[in-house]
Scaffold this active site. Sequence first.
Site, PDB file in Angstrom:
ATOM      1  CE  LYS A  84      -3.160   2.365   3.021  1.00  0.00           C
ATOM      2  NZ  LYS A  84      -3.490   2.531   4.631  1.00  0.00           N
TER       3      LYS A  84
ATOM      4  CG  ASP B 270      -6.990   2.655   1.274  1.00  0.00           C
ATOM      5  OD1 ASP B 270      -7.864   2.202   0.287  1.00  0.00           O
ATOM      6  OD2 ASP B 270      -6.965   3.930   1.270  1.00  0.00           O
TER       7      ASP B 270
END
Length: 216
Positions: free
Chosen positions: A124, A142
Amino acid sequence: MFDVGRALAVLRRAMPAWQAPVVAEFARERRDPFSILVSCLLSLRTRDETTGPASRRLFRLAETPAALLRLSSRTIERTIYPVGFYRTKARTLRALAQTLLDHHRGRVPTDLDALLALPGVGRKTANLVLTEAFDLPGICVDTHVHRITNRWGYVTTRTPSATEMALRATLPRREWRGLNTLLVAFGQTICRPLSPRCSSCPLNAVCPRRGVGRAR
Ligand code: SF4
């Protein structure tokens, strides 16, 4: 079939009314890859209202890996408190600064594998740094991106990393840039985790609302 291009265009038009996520704000404000990487790490498991002020306090003391290394872990802890896992993050930030100085001449690397090899950096964060700091293609998934693209039925996945792979395979490259910023802002404002605000959502008429129970 859900028309993702049209949906993203609708959301982009609505976006100015929503609060941009904190990392995107830093990217606009500072244009500096190290600051963006640090604010990404501080933002993990931490609300934006906490990450923003903590990042600014830290950047007042240190804006480069060398300056960060001159701070003790205790000073970093006190400065970034109350971000989530502030003690672990203080140690990770020092290790990150050391690695950047030892292996990258103090610069943030620009490729995914090199970013993933840095202390504390997962997919991420690495994807977010690529897109926000360097304007390179990447898909930062996310919980917001994962939840929303599944609610649309555009992907059918169980984990954020499976969603990233599914989006890399199907989402046109021109849509990658800014996807995270857009869907985080949308997810914090309208398509919220619990009880999304479907009645005021600009996609209300076209969204299949997969897996949505209670909605407003
Ligand atoms: S209609 Fe509801 S579930 Fe679908 S995108 Fe909008 S808020 Fe999310």
